[in-house]
Scaffold this motif. Structure first.
Motif, PDB file in Angstrom:
ATOM      1  N   GLN A 156       8.455  23.003  28.190  1.00  0.00           N
ATOM      2  CA  GLN A 156       7.373  22.315  27.495  1.00  0.00           C
ATOM      3  C   GLN A 156       7.644  22.153  26.004  1.00  0.00           C
ATOM      4  O   GLN A 156       6.723  21.928  25.221  1.00  0.00           O
ATOM      5  N   GLY A 157       8.896  22.281  25.611  1.00  0.00           N
ATOM      6  CA  GLY A 157       9.256  21.981  24.235  1.00  0.00           C
ATOM      7  C   GLY A 157       9.402  23.169  23.310  1.00  0.00           C
ATOM      8  O   GLY A 157       9.742  23.000  22.141  1.00  0.00           O
ATOM      9  N   TRP A 158       9.123  24.362  23.795  1.00  0.00           N
ATOM     10  CA  TRP A 158       9.346  25.551  22.982  1.00  0.00           C
ATOM     11  C   TRP A 158      10.836  25.872  22.984  1.00  0.00           C
ATOM     12  O   TRP A 158      11.535  25.607  23.967  1.00  0.00           O
ATOM     13  N   SER A 159      11.319  26.445  21.894  1.00  0.00           N
ATOM     14  CA  SER A 159      12.704  26.889  21.803  1.00  0.00           C
ATOM     15  C   SER A 159      12.711  28.365  21.462  1.00  0.00           C
ATOM     16  O   SER A 159      11.800  28.863  20.800  1.00  0.00           O
ATOM     17  N   GLU A 160      13.740  29.051  21.912  1.00  0.00           N
ATOM     18  CA  GLU A 160      13.926  30.442  21.513  1.00  0.00           C
ATOM     19  C   GLU A 160      15.005  30.472  20.439  1.00  0.00           C
ATOM     20  O   GLU A 160      16.154  30.088  20.693  1.00  0.00           O
ATOM     21  N   ILE A 161      14.617  30.864  19.238  1.00  0.00           N
ATOM     22  CA  ILE A 161      15.533  30.911  18.099  1.00  0.00           C
ATOM     23  C   ILE A 161      15.378  32.266  17.428  1.00  0.00           C
ATOM     24  O   ILE A 161      14.284  32.619  16.978  1.00  0.00           O
ATOM     25  N   ASP A 162      16.443  33.033  17.366  1.00  0.00           N
ATOM     26  CA  ASP A 162      16.426  34.341  16.699  1.00  0.00           C
ATOM     27  C   ASP A 162      15.277  35.223  17.180  1.00  0.00           C
ATOM     28  O   ASP A 162      14.524  35.784  16.378  1.00  0.00           O
ATOM     29  N   SER A 163      15.115  35.343  18.477  1.00  0.00           N
ATOM     30  CA  SER A 163      14.068  36.177  19.087  1.00  0.00           C
ATOM     31  C   SER A 163      12.661  35.732  18.715  1.00  0.00           C
ATOM     32  O   SER A 163      11.745  36.546  18.587  1.00  0.00           O
ATOM     33  N   ASN A 184       7.535  22.428  17.399  1.00  0.00           N
ATOM     34  CA  ASN A 184       7.010  21.467  16.428  1.00  0.00           C
ATOM     35  C   ASN A 184       6.021  20.541  17.128  1.00  0.00           C
ATOM     36  O   ASN A 184       6.253  20.111  18.257  1.00  0.00           O
ATOM     37  N   TYR A 185       4.949  20.254  16.422  1.00  0.00           N
ATOM     38  CA  TYR A 185       3.923  19.342  16.920  1.00  0.00           C
ATOM     39  C   TYR A 185       3.737  18.231  15.896  1.00  0.00           C
ATOM     40  O   TYR A 185       3.731  18.500  14.692  1.00  0.00           O
ATOM     41  N   ILE A 200       1.491  34.240  25.921  1.00  0.00           N
ATOM     42  CA  ILE A 200       0.078  33.894  26.125  1.00  0.00           C
ATOM     43  C   ILE A 200      -0.417  32.996  24.992  1.00  0.00           C
ATOM     44  O   ILE A 200      -1.080  31.985  25.233  1.00  0.00           O
ATOM     45  N   LEU A 201      -0.075  33.346  23.747  1.00  0.00           N
ATOM     46  CA  LEU A 201      -0.504  32.526  22.617  1.00  0.00           C
ATOM     47  C   LEU A 201       0.136  31.143  22.669  1.00  0.00           C
ATOM     48  O   LEU A 201      -0.520  30.137  22.399  1.00  0.00           O
ATOM     49  N   ILE A 211      -1.828  27.641  22.608  1.00  0.00           N
ATOM     50  CA  ILE A 211      -1.571  26.626  21.587  1.00  0.00           C
ATOM     51  C   ILE A 211      -1.315  25.270  22.242  1.00  0.00           C
ATOM     52  O   ILE A 211      -1.838  24.246  21.791  1.00  0.00           O
ATOM     53  N   ASP A 212      -0.538  25.253  23.304  1.00  0.00           N
ATOM     54  CA  ASP A 212      -0.287  23.989  24.007  1.00  0.00           C
ATOM     55  C   ASP A 212      -1.588  23.398  24.556  1.00  0.00           C
ATOM     56  O   ASP A 212      -1.796  22.185  24.502  1.00  0.00           O
ATOM     57  N   LYS A 213      -2.465  24.251  25.059  1.00  0.00           N
ATOM     58  CA  LYS A 213      -3.760  23.763  25.561  1.00  0.00           C
ATOM     59  C   LYS A 213      -4.592  23.174  24.428  1.00  0.00           C
ATOM     60  O   LYS A 213      -5.250  22.142  24.601  1.00  0.00           O
ATOM     61  N   ILE A 214      -4.578  23.822  23.280  1.00  0.00           N
ATOM     62  CA  ILE A 214      -5.303  23.301  22.113  1.00  0.00           C
ATOM     63  C   ILE A 214      -4.760  21.922  21.756  1.00  0.00           C
ATOM     64  O   ILE A 214      -5.524  20.970  21.559  1.00  0.00           O
ATOM     65  N   PHE A 215      -3.446  21.811  21.667  1.00  0.00           N
ATOM     66  CA  PHE A 215      -2.833  20.530  21.305  1.00  0.00           C
ATOM     67  C   PHE A 215      -3.178  19.456  22.339  1.00  0.00           C
ATOM     68  O   PHE A 215      -3.564  18.344  21.975  1.00  0.00           O
ATOM     69  N   ASP A 216      -3.060  19.802  23.612  1.00  0.00           N
ATOM     70  CA  ASP A 216      -3.352  18.829  24.669  1.00  0.00           C
ATOM     71  C   ASP A 216      -4.803  18.344  24.598  1.00  0.00           C
ATOM     72  O   ASP A 216      -5.092  17.194  24.867  1.00  0.00           O
ATOM     73  N   SER A 217      -5.704  19.240  24.228  1.00  0.00           N
ATOM     74  CA  SER A 217      -7.123  18.858  24.131  1.00  0.00           C
ATOM     75  C   SER A 217      -7.397  17.949  22.938  1.00  0.00           C
ATOM     76  O   SER A 217      -8.408  17.256  22.916  1.00  0.00           O
TER      77      SER A 217
END
Length: 89
Positions: A7-14, A19-20, A74-75, A79-85
């Motif tokens: 869904q667009g999240w990346s794992e960078i340095d743990s 970006n939105y 979980i957060l 956050i994705d739900k907030i953005f989608d809404s």
């Protein structure tokens, strides 16, 4: 966590990073405020960066653990739900 990466999240340095892009400055600030409220409710606070007036970068990690934990996942989903809404464009 694979679903977040899809869904667009990346794992960078743990850290989980995403970006939105919002339609304008006011919507970006509204998004930040909604994320801040959710983070405060969870007592789990992301790093938030506003750039180019309508873009928001969120960085999630559990600082006390030095890595991504269930709280971050979980957060991120919240956050994705907030953005989608908020999608108005």
């Amino acid at each position: 966590m694979d679903i977040l990466l899809d869904q667009g999240w990346s794992e960078i340095d743990s850290k989980l990073v995403k970006n939105y892009e919002l339609p304008n400055f006011i919507e970006a600030i509204n998004f930040i405020n909604l994320v801040a409220s959710e983070a405060e409710n969870m007592n789990h606070h992301p790093d938030i960066k506003l750039y180019n007036y309508k873009n928001v970068r969120l960085i999630l990690t559990t600082h006390s653990k030095g890595k991504i934990t269930k709280k971050d996942i979980i957060l991120a989903k919240s956050i994705d739900k907030i953005f989608d809404s908020m999608k108005v464009f």
